[in-house]
Scaffold this active site. Structure first.
Site, PDB file in Angstrom:
ATOM      1  N   LYS A   1     -13.119  -7.183  -5.043  1.00 30.31           N
ATOM      2  CA  LYS A   1     -14.197  -6.601  -4.484  1.00 30.31           C
ATOM      3  C   LYS A   1     -15.533  -6.521  -5.301  1.00 30.31           C
ATOM      4  O   LYS A   1     -16.628  -6.493  -4.926  1.00 30.31           O
ATOM      5  CB  LYS A   1     -13.719  -5.008  -4.184  1.00 30.31           C
ATOM      6  CG  LYS A   1     -12.842  -4.785  -3.188  1.00 30.31           C
ATOM      7  CD  LYS A   1     -12.963  -3.371  -2.677  1.00 30.31           C
ATOM      8  CE  LYS A   1     -12.264  -3.223  -1.162  1.00 30.31           C
ATOM      9  NZ  LYS A   1     -12.240  -1.866  -0.810  1.00 30.31           N
TER      10      LYS A   1
ATOM     11  N   LYS B   1      -5.535 -12.507   3.697  1.00 33.27           N
ATOM     12  CA  LYS B   1      -4.887 -11.594   4.547  1.00 33.27           C
ATOM     13  C   LYS B   1      -5.957 -11.040   5.451  1.00 33.27           C
ATOM     14  O   LYS B   1      -7.272 -11.124   5.379  1.00 33.27           O
ATOM     15  CB  LYS B   1      -4.499 -10.502   3.664  1.00 33.27           C
ATOM     16  CG  LYS B   1      -5.783  -9.423   3.285  1.00 33.27           C
ATOM     17  CD  LYS B   1      -5.260  -8.092   2.629  1.00 33.27           C
ATOM     18  CE  LYS B   1      -6.532  -7.397   2.116  1.00 33.27           C
ATOM     19  NZ  LYS B   1      -6.460  -6.361   1.502  1.00 33.27           N
TER      20      LYS B   1
ATOM     21  N   LYS C   1     -10.588  -6.257   7.347  1.00 31.82           N
ATOM     22  CA  LYS C   1     -12.048  -5.699   8.125  1.00 31.82           C
ATOM     23  C   LYS C   1     -13.243  -6.044   7.491  1.00 31.82           C
ATOM     24  O   LYS C   1     -14.127  -6.072   8.046  1.00 31.82           O
ATOM     25  CB  LYS C   1     -11.811  -4.262   8.576  1.00 31.82           C
ATOM     26  CG  LYS C   1     -11.577  -3.259   7.221  1.00 31.82           C
ATOM     27  CD  LYS C   1     -11.012  -1.928   7.856  1.00 31.82           C
ATOM     28  CE  LYS C   1     -10.412  -1.193   6.565  1.00 31.82           C
ATOM     29  NZ  LYS C   1      -9.602  -0.087   6.789  1.00 31.82           N
TER      30      LYS C   1
HETATM   31  P1  TYM Z   1      -6.480   0.151   3.177  1.00 31.82           P
HETATM   32  O1  TYM Z   1      -7.366   1.264   3.859  1.00 31.82           O
HETATM   33  O2  TYM Z   1      -7.219  -1.011   2.702  1.00 31.82           O
HETATM   34  O3  TYM Z   1      -5.225  -0.214   4.100  1.00 31.82           O
HETATM   35  C1  TYM Z   1      -4.370   0.864   4.647  1.00 31.82           C
HETATM   36  C2  TYM Z   1      -3.045   0.182   4.650  1.00 31.82           C
HETATM   37  O4  TYM Z   1      -2.959  -0.924   5.434  1.00 31.82           O
HETATM   38  C3  TYM Z   1      -2.226  -1.976   4.683  1.00 31.82           C
HETATM   39  N1  TYM Z   1      -2.901  -3.382   5.198  1.00 31.82           N
HETATM   40  C4  TYM Z   1      -2.106  -4.340   5.639  1.00 31.82           C
HETATM   41  N2  TYM Z   1      -0.992  -4.549   5.608  1.00 31.82           N
HETATM   42  C5  TYM Z   1      -0.399  -5.669   6.363  1.00 31.82           C
HETATM   43  N3  TYM Z   1      -1.158  -6.954   6.426  1.00 31.82           N
HETATM   44  C6  TYM Z   1      -2.609  -6.516   6.123  1.00 31.82           C
HETATM   45  N4  TYM Z   1      -3.388  -7.655   6.568  1.00 31.82           N
HETATM   46  C7  TYM Z   1      -3.140  -5.245   5.814  1.00 31.82           C
HETATM   47  N5  TYM Z   1      -4.149  -4.876   5.324  1.00 31.82           N
HETATM   48  C8  TYM Z   1      -3.976  -3.672   5.083  1.00 31.82           C
HETATM   49  C9  TYM Z   1      -2.478  -1.411   3.126  1.00 31.82           C
HETATM   50  O5  TYM Z   1      -1.489  -2.155   2.427  1.00 31.82           O
HETATM   51  C10 TYM Z   1      -2.404   0.135   3.297  1.00 31.82           C
HETATM   52  O6  TYM Z   1      -1.092   0.130   3.285  1.00 31.82           O
HETATM   53  N6  TYM Z   1      -6.085   2.103  -1.572  1.00 31.82           N
HETATM   54  C11 TYM Z   1      -5.450   2.198   0.047  1.00 31.82           C
HETATM   55  C12 TYM Z   1      -5.605   3.618   0.406  1.00 31.82           C
HETATM   56  C13 TYM Z   1      -4.896   4.591  -0.255  1.00 31.82           C
HETATM   57  C14 TYM Z   1      -3.628   4.832  -0.561  1.00 31.82           C
HETATM   58  C15 TYM Z   1      -3.600   6.038  -1.432  1.00 31.82           C
HETATM   59  C16 TYM Z   1      -2.296   4.315  -0.081  1.00 31.82           C
HETATM   60  C17 TYM Z   1      -5.871   5.679  -0.918  1.00 31.82           C
HETATM   61  N7  TYM Z   1      -4.912   6.305  -1.522  1.00 31.82           N
HETATM   62  C18 TYM Z   1      -2.449   6.698  -1.655  1.00 31.82           C
HETATM   63  C19 TYM Z   1      -1.273   4.733  -0.440  1.00 31.82           C
HETATM   64  C20 TYM Z   1      -1.248   5.759  -1.444  1.00 31.82           C
HETATM   65  C21 TYM Z   1      -6.204   1.136   0.729  1.00 31.82           C
HETATM   66  O7  TYM Z   1      -7.530   0.961   0.688  1.00 31.82           O
HETATM   67  O8  TYM Z   1      -5.545   0.876   1.871  1.00 31.82           O
END
Ligand code: TYM
Length: 332
Positions: free
Chosen positions: A115, A197, A200
């Site tokens: 990022k 991966k 969005k």
């Molecule tokens: P975020 O918002 O990027 O994604 C949410 C969830 O989706 C999963 N994910 C994917 N899984 C499979 N293939 C993909 N291409 C893919 N893209 C995203 C992510 O692994 C995630 O589980 N930091 C986290 C949000 C967060 C969080 C937390 C998660 C904030 N606090 C505490 C767990 C516990 C995030 O940015 O996810």
């Protein structure tokens, strides 16, 4: 929580719309887990502002994501579903945990490196310390399991290190969390560049499928999905595009990889790609329709997220009180 079920916590950022990757890698599994665990799920809006957001869009996206949680099958009677910024203890614990998180550890985070490269004009401190906030999210609730996609594994590992460091000074304050990564679709790949991966934040709209995409858009994206010139429908490291489509098809139909390969043996991409598209359309259709229905009744959604925040704050408050005492803050 008055039972002896284990606790799970997970969250998704409302930065933009959620993708098929978010759904298959994470949210779908949350639904399955909510019966066997005390579950908390949150819209991570505080994480989202580590990159610039348009305020009106962020507000709308938070509401939409909250509606999608419910449309996917999360039940506000069973699970605690809330918006992160509504529970101030997340920010409070994050500050404390920042003081137990090392510069070197944060510098090694892959997501920070990615990022900060893609937002070179805004490498802010929040982007850097983001994993300490994520650790606070998890540790506030005595979380045992964190169901996430593969890309979040490193952050959950860091949360464990922070918990361990804190506990080694002050005794058993935090429960050690563990990442729970699904066997299928833990890393759904981009449809246009299958070595990356699905995300969005990719500027190419054909690279990702959104949960709210209409059927014709989903079909178009799958028909355009990048494959290869070899023609066979089987999984192989040399065939990242086809392997990704097989994995998606398997995830949405429940068929094993072998069953998928047998089903399409002797067929070409002209049959396979639309079949994957149709299966995804049918998987996402009820979620999209239910999200639209829920969003039409804003007052009910607001009542639900307020109730969720209140329940979450009741738990978070107790953890934070304990932490304040341990670190030596004067009692209030
Ligand atoms: P975020 O918002 O990027 O994604 C949410 C969830 O989706 C999963 N994910 C994917 N899984 C499979 N293939 C993909 N291409 C893919 N893209 C995203 C992510 O692994 C995630 O589980 N930091 C986290 C949000 C967060 C969080 C937390 C998660 C904030 N606090 C505490 C767990 C516990 C995030 O940015 O996810």
């Amino acid at each position: 929580m008055e039972n002896d079920k284990k606790i799970i916590f997970s969250a998704t950022q409302p930065s933009g719309k959620i993708t098929l990757g978010n759904y298959l890698g994470a949210m779908r599994n949350w639904v399955r887990l909510q019966d066997d665990y005390n579950a908390l799920y949150c819209v991570a809006d505080m994480h989202a502002i580590t990159v610039r957001q348009n305020p009106a869009d962020l507000r709308r996206q938070s509401m939409e994501l909250f509606a999608q949680f419910i449309a996917c099958g999360l039940d506000p009677e069973k699970s605690i579903i809330f918006i992160q910024s509504h529970v101030p203890q997340h920010a409070e614990l994050a500050w404390i945990l920042n003081c137990y998180t090392m510069y070197g550890e944060l510098s090694r985070m892959t997501q920070f490196k990615d990022k900060s490269a893609s937002h070179a004009d805004n490498v802010n401190a929040g982007l850097f310390t983001y994993p300490a906030l994520m650790a606070a999210d998890i540790l506030l609730y005595g979380t045992h399991c964190v169901p996430v996609g593969e890309d979040q594994r490193q952050h959950v590992e860091l949360a464990r290190n922070i918990a361990q460091r804190f506990n080694s000074v002050y005794g058993d304050v935090f429960t050690m969390p563990e990442a729970v990564i699904p066997k299928v679709a833990a890393r759904v790949m981009s449809l246009s560049e299958p070595e990356k991966k699905m995300s969005k934040s990719n500027p190419n709209e054909n690279s990702y499928v959104l949960v709210m995409d209409k059927p014709d858009a989903i079909m178009r994206k799958f028909k355009r999905a990048v494959t290869d010139s070899e023609g066979g429908i089987y999984r192989s490291p040399e065939k990242p595009g086809v392997s990704n489509l097989i994995e998606i098809y398997s995830a949405v139909t429940g068929k094993t990889f072998e069953e998928v390969e047998n089903e399409f043996a002797g067929k070409g991409y002209g049959d396979f790609k639309p079949a994957v598209g149709e299966a995804v359309v049918e998987c996402l259709r009820p979620i999209r329709e239910e999200t639209e229905r829920l969003l039409a009744d804003k007052a009910s959604l607001e009542a639900l997220y307020r109730q969720g925040a209140e329940k979450a704050a009741n738990i978070a408050y107790k953890t934070l009180r304990k932490v304040h005492k341990k670190v030596g803050f004067a009692s209030r």
